[in-house]
Write a protein that holds these residues in place. Structure first.
Motif: not given
Lengths: 156, 156
Positions: A2, A4-9
Motif C-alpha cells: 500500500s 497510503a501516506n499519513i505524515v507529510s514532509k
C-alpha cells in the motif's frame, strides 16, 4: 504494497522542530557546571549528548543533500552553555533549509549516512528525531536527580 | 498546503513495533526487584513508566477506533516482571489490529483522546511513540545507574 501516506514532509519537519524547541529548553534548564560535568552510571554529561545531536542533525542532512558520506564527529568545541545554545540556534534554520532540499522521492531512497548507515533517507531522519527524544529523556533524569523540574514533555 | 507524504501508514506501524521490541528488551534487562523499586530523583520506577505506556497504547487506540473518550488509568495491577511482559506481549498484536482499523483519512481528523487531548489522530499516535522513546531513555539511565548495560538503541 500500500502507498497510503499519513505524515507529510512538512508535518515531519514541524514535528522535529517542535522537539528541538523542547530540547533547547532542557539545555537551558541545566546549571552551567552540571551541564558539562554531571553524569549518572558512567554515562556522558548532557553537554556531550547535545553535541552528539548537533553533530548528527545538520551534518547528516548535509550529507544527504550533497550525497557525501563523510563520518560524523561528536567532539565539538563547545565549552559553555551559551556556546551550545548558540550552535543549537544557528543549526535550527539550517535544518529547515537542508530538509526542504530533499525531494519526496529521495526520502524513500537508500543513503549511506556518514558512510556507515545504509538506510532509506526517511529512516535516517526518523532516527535523528528518535535519538534526540532518547537522549533528552536521559537529560530529564539528570535534571530530576539535580532537583530541577524539567519542562513538560508535551510542550513543544 | 502541500500534501507531499513521506511516511506510509504501514511504515509508521512498523516503526512503532520496532520501538516496542526494544522497550521489551529494556524491561527484560531490569532485575525483578529494581524494576519495581529503583528510582532516581523522585521519579517513578521503570515498572510505572511501562504501565503508563501500556495504559496509553491499546486503550488510546481503542478510544480512537470506537470513538470513546474515557480517561486513562495508569494504575494497572501488574506486580511482577512476568506480568508486565505478558501484558506487553498481549498488547502488541492488539496494537496492530486496532491501528489497521483506522482509515488514512481518520489520521488527519481531530479526536479528543482520553477526553482530554484534542488533536489530529496522527499527532496522538506520534505522541504514543515519542512518549515510549522518552520513558525508555529514562530506563536506560536507571539501568546504567544499576551497572547494567542496556540494549543498543539502534537495534529494533
Amino acid at each position: 504494497m500500500s502507498t497510503a501516506n499519513i505524515v507529510s514532509k512538512e508535518a515531519l519537519l514541524e514535528h522535529w522542530l517542535g522537539h528541538r524547541n523542547l530540547t533547547r529548553r532542557v539545555i537551558e534548564a541545566f546549571p552551567e557546571k552540571e551541564l558539562f560535568s554531571f553524569t549518572i552510571g558512567g554515562m556522558r554529561p548532557f553537554s556531550d549528548l547535545v553535541k552528539e545531536l548537533l553533530s548528527i542533525a545538520v551534518p547528516g542532512l548535509q550529507g544527504i543533500v550533497s550525497n557525501t558520506t563523510e563520518g560524523y564527529n561528536h567532539d565539538l568545541k563547545l565549552e559553555t552553555k551559551a556556546e551550545l545554545l548558540a550552535q543549537w540556534d544557528a543549526d535550527t534554520p539550517k535544518i529547515s533549509e537542508l530538509y526542504n532540499q530533499i525531494s519526496e522521492e529521495r526520502f524513500q531512497e537508500n543513503f549511506n549516512l556518514f558512510g556507515q548507515y545504509e538506510f532509506p533517507v526517511i529512516h535516517n531522519i526518523l532516527y535523528f528525531i528518535d535519538n534526540e527524544i532518547h537522549h533528552r529523556g536521559q537529560g530529564y533524569v539528570y535534571l530530576r536527580s539535580l532537583g530541577i523540574q524539567p519542562p513538560f514533555f508535551w510542550e513543544r
